[in-house]
Design a protein around this motif. Structure first.
Motif, mmCIF file in Angstrom:
data_model
loop_
_atom_site.group_PDB
_atom_site.id
_atom_site.type_symbol
_atom_site.label_atom_id
_atom_site.label_comp_id
_atom_site.label_asym_id
_atom_site.label_seq_id
_atom_site.Cartn_x
_atom_site.Cartn_y
_atom_site.Cartn_z
ATOM 1 N N GLU A 186 0.825 -1.200 0.000
ATOM 2 C CA GLU A 186 0.000 0.000 0.000
ATOM 3 C C GLU A 186 0.863 1.255 0.000
ATOM 4 N N PHE A 187 0.344 2.272 -0.616
ATOM 5 C CA PHE A 187 0.991 3.580 -0.664
ATOM 6 C C PHE A 187 0.984 4.215 0.719
ATOM 7 N N VAL A 188 2.113 4.857 1.062
ATOM 8 C CA VAL A 188 2.218 5.545 2.344
ATOM 9 C C VAL A 188 2.390 7.050 2.137
ATOM 10 N N ALA A 189 3.391 7.434 1.335
ATOM 11 C CA ALA A 189 3.672 8.851 1.154
ATOM 12 C C ALA A 189 4.480 9.062 -0.110
ATOM 13 N N ALA A 190 4.392 10.263 -0.652
ATOM 14 C CA ALA A 190 5.161 10.632 -1.833
ATOM 15 C C ALA A 190 5.684 12.048 -1.668
ATOM 16 N N ILE A 191 6.796 12.317 -2.334
ATOM 17 C CA ILE A 191 7.378 13.653 -2.315
ATOM 18 C C ILE A 191 7.893 13.963 -3.708
ATOM 19 N N SER A 192 7.683 15.180 -4.150
ATOM 20 C CA SER A 192 8.111 15.567 -5.483
ATOM 21 C C SER A 192 9.618 15.741 -5.538
ATOM 22 N N TRP A 193 10.139 15.871 -6.753
ATOM 23 C CA TRP A 193 11.585 15.943 -6.931
ATOM 24 C C TRP A 193 12.194 17.124 -6.175
ATOM 25 N N SER A 194 11.458 18.206 -6.042
ATOM 26 C CA SER A 194 11.984 19.393 -5.366
ATOM 27 C C SER A 194 11.718 19.373 -3.866
ATOM 28 N N GLY A 195 10.829 18.475 -3.441
ATOM 29 C CA GLY A 195 10.412 18.468 -2.046
ATOM 30 C C GLY A 195 9.259 19.408 -1.763
ATOM 31 N N GLY A 196 8.793 20.094 -2.792
ATOM 32 C CA GLY A 196 7.760 21.090 -2.577
ATOM 33 C C GLY A 196 6.342 20.559 -2.499
ATOM 34 N N ARG A 197 6.175 19.306 -2.851
ATOM 35 C CA ARG A 197 4.836 18.704 -2.832
ATOM 36 C C ARG A 197 4.921 17.359 -2.142
ATOM 37 N N THR A 198 3.991 17.099 -1.239
ATOM 38 C CA THR A 198 3.912 15.812 -0.566
ATOM 39 C C THR A 198 2.470 15.319 -0.539
ATOM 40 N N THR A 199 2.334 14.019 -0.485
ATOM 41 C CA THR A 199 1.022 13.373 -0.404
ATOM 42 C C THR A 199 1.124 12.224 0.587
ATOM 43 N N LYS B 192 -1.626 10.158 7.898
ATOM 44 C CA LYS B 192 -1.569 11.611 8.014
ATOM 45 C C LYS B 192 -1.452 12.028 9.476
ATOM 46 N N GLY B 193 -0.562 12.957 9.733
ATOM 47 C CA GLY B 193 -0.354 13.450 11.085
ATOM 48 C C GLY B 193 0.674 12.663 11.872
ATOM 49 N N ARG B 194 1.023 11.453 11.422
ATOM 50 C CA ARG B 194 2.017 10.635 12.125
ATOM 51 C C ARG B 194 3.286 10.426 11.314
ATOM 52 N N PHE B 195 3.168 10.410 10.003
ATOM 53 C CA PHE B 195 4.303 10.153 9.118
ATOM 54 C C PHE B 195 4.691 11.444 8.409
ATOM 55 N N THR B 196 5.990 11.623 8.217
ATOM 56 C CA THR B 196 6.489 12.777 7.477
ATOM 57 C C THR B 196 7.552 12.318 6.487
ATOM 58 N N ILE B 197 7.339 12.627 5.232
ATOM 59 C CA ILE B 197 8.326 12.306 4.199
ATOM 60 C C ILE B 197 9.143 13.555 3.913
ATOM 61 N N SER B 198 10.426 13.367 3.696
ATOM 62 C CA SER B 198 11.303 14.490 3.369
ATOM 63 C C SER B 198 12.449 13.957 2.515
ATOM 64 N N ARG B 199 13.228 14.859 1.967
ATOM 65 C CA ARG B 199 14.356 14.439 1.142
ATOM 66 C C ARG B 199 15.490 15.445 1.256
ATOM 67 N N ASP B 200 16.679 14.950 1.008
ATOM 68 C CA ASP B 200 17.873 15.780 0.955
ATOM 69 C C ASP B 200 18.577 15.428 -0.348
ATOM 70 N N ASN B 201 18.389 16.248 -1.340
ATOM 71 C CA ASN B 201 18.953 15.945 -2.659
ATOM 72 C C ASN B 201 20.486 16.003 -2.660
ATOM 73 N N ALA B 202 21.060 16.757 -1.765
ATOM 74 C CA ALA B 202 22.518 16.812 -1.683
ATOM 75 C C ALA B 202 23.087 15.485 -1.176
ATOM 76 N N LYS B 203 22.275 14.745 -0.418
ATOM 77 C CA LYS B 203 22.707 13.456 0.128
ATOM 78 C C LYS B 203 22.080 12.278 -0.603
ATOM 79 N N ASN B 204 21.322 12.559 -1.653
ATOM 80 C CA ASN B 204 20.653 11.494 -2.415
ATOM 81 C C ASN B 204 19.834 10.584 -1.507
ATOM 82 N N THR B 205 19.112 11.173 -0.592
ATOM 83 C CA THR B 205 18.394 10.391 0.405
ATOM 84 C C THR B 205 16.983 10.931 0.622
#
Length: 121
Positions: free
Chosen positions: A46-59, A65-78
């Motif tokens: 099942e789908f949990v979360a998504a983040i756009s390439w820039s990090g500007g959009r999340t779903t 919702k309210g418990r999970f947070t998706i984030s990214r660091d493009n400088a660390k490829n993570t």
């Protein structure tokens, strides 16, 4: 092409927190939209979360919702998934995935091998 390796899973008590990481190989990580999925025993992935390439959009899935947070660091490829207030129902193998298209369905282009999260009551 991108290769994905998840880490950070483990055994945690209900109410606890975990931060999952997904390290990507390749120089084009910042061009991919990223997602997290999970699969519990005997259930479909099942789908949990998504983040756009820039990090500007999340779903997020309604169930997290309210418990999970998706984030990214493009400088660390993570890409990360912070999971709070864990319950036994969160027990699953968690997968990260990469897609050229921003999406919340399973049709991602690349997948990691998964990391196990087990929540004890």
């Amino acid at each position: 092409q991108v290769q994905l390796v998840e880490s950070g899973g483990g055994l945690v008590q209900a109410g606890g927190s975990l931060r999952l990481s997904c390290a990507a190989s390749g120089r084009t990580f910042s061009s991919y939209n990223m997602g997290w999925f999970r699969q519990a025993p005997g259930k479909e992935r099942e789908f949990v979360a998504a983040i756009s390439w820039s990090g500007g959009r999340t779903t997020y899935a309604d169930s997290v919702k309210g418990r999970f947070t998706i984030s990214r660091d493009n400088a660390k490829n993570t890409v990360y998934l912070q999971i709070n207030s864990l319950t036994p129902e969160d027990t699953a193998v968690y997968y990260c995935a990469a897609s050229h298209t921003y999406r919340s369905d399973y049709r991602y282009d690349y997948w990691g091998q998964g990391t196990q999260v087990t929540v004890s009551s």
